[in-house]
Motif scaffolding. Structure first.
Motif, PDB file in Angstrom:
ATOM      1  N   ARG A 205      16.407  -3.076-147.321  1.00  0.00           N
ATOM      2  CA  ARG A 205      15.981  -4.157-148.205  1.00  0.00           C
ATOM      3  C   ARG A 205      14.476  -4.119-148.464  1.00  0.00           C
ATOM      4  N   ASP A 206      13.676  -3.858-147.437  1.00  0.00           N
ATOM      5  CA  ASP A 206      12.223  -3.815-147.620  1.00  0.00           C
ATOM      6  C   ASP A 206      11.818  -2.718-148.601  1.00  0.00           C
ATOM      7  N   ARG A 207      12.432  -1.563-148.470  1.00  0.00           N
ATOM      8  CA  ARG A 207      12.118  -0.463-149.391  1.00  0.00           C
ATOM      9  C   ARG A 207      12.584  -0.801-150.808  1.00  0.00           C
ATOM     10  N   LEU A 208      13.754  -1.414-150.931  1.00  0.00           N
ATOM     11  CA  LEU A 208      14.255  -1.835-152.238  1.00  0.00           C
ATOM     12  C   LEU A 208      13.247  -2.747-152.926  1.00  0.00           C
ATOM     13  N   ILE A 209      12.803  -3.768-152.232  1.00  0.00           N
ATOM     14  CA  ILE A 209      11.869  -4.732-152.818  1.00  0.00           C
ATOM     15  C   ILE A 209      10.545  -4.051-153.162  1.00  0.00           C
ATOM     16  N   ASP A 210      10.059  -3.200-152.274  1.00  0.00           N
ATOM     17  CA  ASP A 210       8.819  -2.475-152.541  1.00  0.00           C
ATOM     18  C   ASP A 210       8.940  -1.612-153.798  1.00  0.00           C
ATOM     19  N   GLU A 211      10.027  -0.843-153.892  1.00  0.00           N
ATOM     20  CA  GLU A 211      10.186   0.056-155.039  1.00  0.00           C
ATOM     21  C   GLU A 211      10.383  -0.713-156.346  1.00  0.00           C
ATOM     22  N   LEU A 212      11.181  -1.768-156.312  1.00  0.00           N
ATOM     23  CA  LEU A 212      11.391  -2.544-157.540  1.00  0.00           C
ATOM     24  C   LEU A 212      10.118  -3.272-157.968  1.00  0.00           C
TER      25      LEU A 212
ATOM     26  N   GLU B 114      20.674 -12.620-155.437  1.00  0.00           N
ATOM     27  CA  GLU B 114      19.723 -13.439-156.199  1.00  0.00           C
ATOM     28  C   GLU B 114      18.373 -13.548-155.490  1.00  0.00           C
ATOM     29  N   GLN B 115      18.370 -13.558-154.151  1.00  0.00           N
ATOM     30  CA  GLN B 115      17.115 -13.652-153.412  1.00  0.00           C
ATOM     31  C   GLN B 115      16.241 -12.421-153.639  1.00  0.00           C
ATOM     32  N   VAL B 116      16.844 -11.242-153.654  1.00  0.00           N
ATOM     33  CA  VAL B 116      16.091 -10.013-153.936  1.00  0.00           C
ATOM     34  C   VAL B 116      15.524 -10.090-155.348  1.00  0.00           C
ATOM     35  N   TYR B 117      16.364 -10.465-156.305  1.00  0.00           N
ATOM     36  CA  TYR B 117      15.919 -10.573-157.697  1.00  0.00           C
ATOM     37  C   TYR B 117      14.721 -11.510-157.806  1.00  0.00           C
ATOM     38  N   GLU B 118      14.832 -12.697-157.205  1.00  0.00           N
ATOM     39  CA  GLU B 118      13.753 -13.686-157.295  1.00  0.00           C
ATOM     40  C   GLU B 118      12.490 -13.202-156.608  1.00  0.00           C
TER      41      GLU B 118
ATOM     42  N   VAL C 285      24.917  17.371-165.875  1.00  0.00           N
ATOM     43  CA  VAL C 285      24.429  16.067-166.288  1.00  0.00           C
ATOM     44  C   VAL C 285      22.914  16.100-166.402  1.00  0.00           C
ATOM     45  N   ASP C 286      22.399  15.562-167.492  1.00  0.00           N
ATOM     46  CA  ASP C 286      20.963  15.404-167.606  1.00  0.00           C
ATOM     47  C   ASP C 286      20.580  14.125-166.880  1.00  0.00           C
ATOM     48  N   VAL C 287      19.684  14.218-165.920  1.00  0.00           N
ATOM     49  CA  VAL C 287      19.226  13.051-165.187  1.00  0.00           C
ATOM     50  C   VAL C 287      17.714  12.990-165.258  1.00  0.00           C
ATOM     51  N   LEU C 288      17.210  11.791-165.163  1.00  0.00           N
ATOM     52  CA  LEU C 288      15.769  11.605-165.137  1.00  0.00           C
ATOM     53  C   LEU C 288      15.232  12.077-163.789  1.00  0.00           C
ATOM     54  N   PRO C 289      14.064  12.684-163.778  1.00  0.00           N
ATOM     55  CA  PRO C 289      13.492  13.120-162.501  1.00  0.00           C
ATOM     56  C   PRO C 289      13.016  11.914-161.688  1.00  0.00           C
ATOM     57  N   LEU C 290      12.953  12.110-160.388  1.00  0.00           N
ATOM     58  CA  LEU C 290      12.434  11.063-159.507  1.00  0.00           C
ATOM     59  C   LEU C 290      10.910  11.063-159.556  1.00  0.00           C
ATOM     60  N   ALA C 291      10.330   9.896-159.601  1.00  0.00           N
ATOM     61  CA  ALA C 291       8.884   9.776-159.482  1.00  0.00           C
ATOM     62  C   ALA C 291       8.538   9.758-158.000  1.00  0.00           C
ATOM     63  N   ASP C 292       7.353  10.232-157.655  1.00  0.00           N
ATOM     64  CA  ASP C 292       6.938  10.220-156.254  1.00  0.00           C
ATOM     65  C   ASP C 292       6.958   8.796-155.715  1.00  0.00           C
ATOM     66  N   GLY C 293       7.537   8.643-154.547  1.00  0.00           N
ATOM     67  CA  GLY C 293       7.561   7.351-153.890  1.00  0.00           C
ATOM     68  C   GLY C 293       8.718   6.450-154.272  1.00  0.00           C
ATOM     69  N   PHE C 294       9.679   6.963-155.042  1.00  0.00           N
ATOM     70  CA  PHE C 294      10.830   6.166-155.451  1.00  0.00           C
ATOM     71  C   PHE C 294      12.116   6.888-155.070  1.00  0.00           C
ATOM     72  N   SER C 295      13.116   6.101-154.693  1.00  0.00           N
ATOM     73  CA  SER C 295      14.399   6.682-154.307  1.00  0.00           C
ATOM     74  C   SER C 295      15.332   6.863-155.496  1.00  0.00           C
ATOM     75  N   GLY C 296      14.962   6.335-156.649  1.00  0.00           N
ATOM     76  CA  GLY C 296      15.763   6.469-157.852  1.00  0.00           C
ATOM     77  C   GLY C 296      14.872   6.616-159.066  1.00  0.00           C
TER      78      GLY C 296
ATOM     79  N   CYS D  91      18.748   0.261-157.036  1.00  0.00           N
ATOM     80  CA  CYS D  91      19.651  -0.792-156.562  1.00  0.00           C
ATOM     81  C   CYS D  91      20.974  -0.213-156.072  1.00  0.00           C
ATOM     82  N   GLU D  92      21.483   0.816-156.743  1.00  0.00           N
ATOM     83  CA  GLU D  92      22.709   1.464-156.286  1.00  0.00           C
ATOM     84  C   GLU D  92      22.514   2.084-154.903  1.00  0.00           C
ATOM     85  N   ARG D  93      21.374   2.714-154.700  1.00  0.00           N
ATOM     86  CA  ARG D  93      21.110   3.344-153.397  1.00  0.00           C
ATOM     87  C   ARG D  93      21.019   2.289-152.294  1.00  0.00           C
ATOM     88  N   TYR D  94      20.477   1.129-152.614  1.00  0.00           N
ATOM     89  CA  TYR D  94      20.469   0.024-151.655  1.00  0.00           C
ATOM     90  C   TYR D  94      21.888  -0.461-151.383  1.00  0.00           C
TER      91      TYR D  94
END
Length: 179
Positions: A121-128, A167-171, A93-104, A111-114
């Motif tokens: 949750r804190d890391r999710l919000i920070d990364e997004l 929805e709270q994470v999204y907002e 599978v061709d996948v995009l490489p990870l950028a430094d400091g991101f889990s996806g 979001c899948e990893r969360y």
């Protein structure tokens, strides 16, 4: 829900609901009667399958990235399967490489990893919030079909609609990015 995502542990039994018309699409959305269905509202037997499917997809991404890293180091294509005990199942599978400091590599992968409990949750919000989103797709002027490239904000919307984030994470992320 715990701090590592709403789907990292089995949920208590829910009221009886019929999952016979529920399927999991390739994109990870749960479809019931043609409409997306949040993961938290799936019956337990379907929820467990949905989480396993997401985990398998993430494991495939991780394996493909690890394999690509070994290949980049000029290791022989014959040596890698021997060292990894692979029996012809190396990721193709061709996948995009990870950028430094991101889990996806994409907001959806983050979001899948969360959702499966790999990040909190804190890391999710920070990364997004920090993610370097790319512009969405545009029409050609004749056709209204828009296909967004990987890494657009629409992936966060898709993750919220699909029940990977609430929805709270999204907002919170939207407000942090757009004021």
């Amino acid at each position: 829900m715990n701090e590592y995502g709403k789907f990292s542990q089995l949920r208590p039994a829910q009221a009886a609901s019929d999952a016979s018309d529920t399927v999991i699409s390739k994109a990870g959305f749960q479809i019931q009667d043609g409409e997306p269905m949040p993961l938290e509202s799936l019956p337990d037997r379907v929820h467990d399958v949905a989480v396993a499917v997401i985990r398998a997809r993430l494991a495939g991404y991780d394996a493909a990235r690890a394999y690509a890293k070994l290949s980049d180091e000029d290791l022989s294509r014959r040596d890698i399967p021997r060292w990894t005990r692979d029996r012809g199942q190396l990721p193709r599978v061709d996948v995009l490489p990870l950028a430094d400091g991101f889990s996806g590599a994409t907001p959806y992968e983050i979001c899948e990893r969360y959702a499966v409990g790999e990040i909190d949750r804190d890391r999710l919000i920070d990364e997004l919030t920090r993610f370097p989103y790319v512009p969405g797709g545009t029409t050609d002027g004749y056709d209204s079909l828009i296909v967004d490239p990987p890494g657009t904000w629409s992936e966060v919307s898709d993750a919220e609609c699909g029940g990977l984030i609430d929805e709270q994470v999204y907002e919170e992320v939207f407000t942090a990015r757009h004021g």
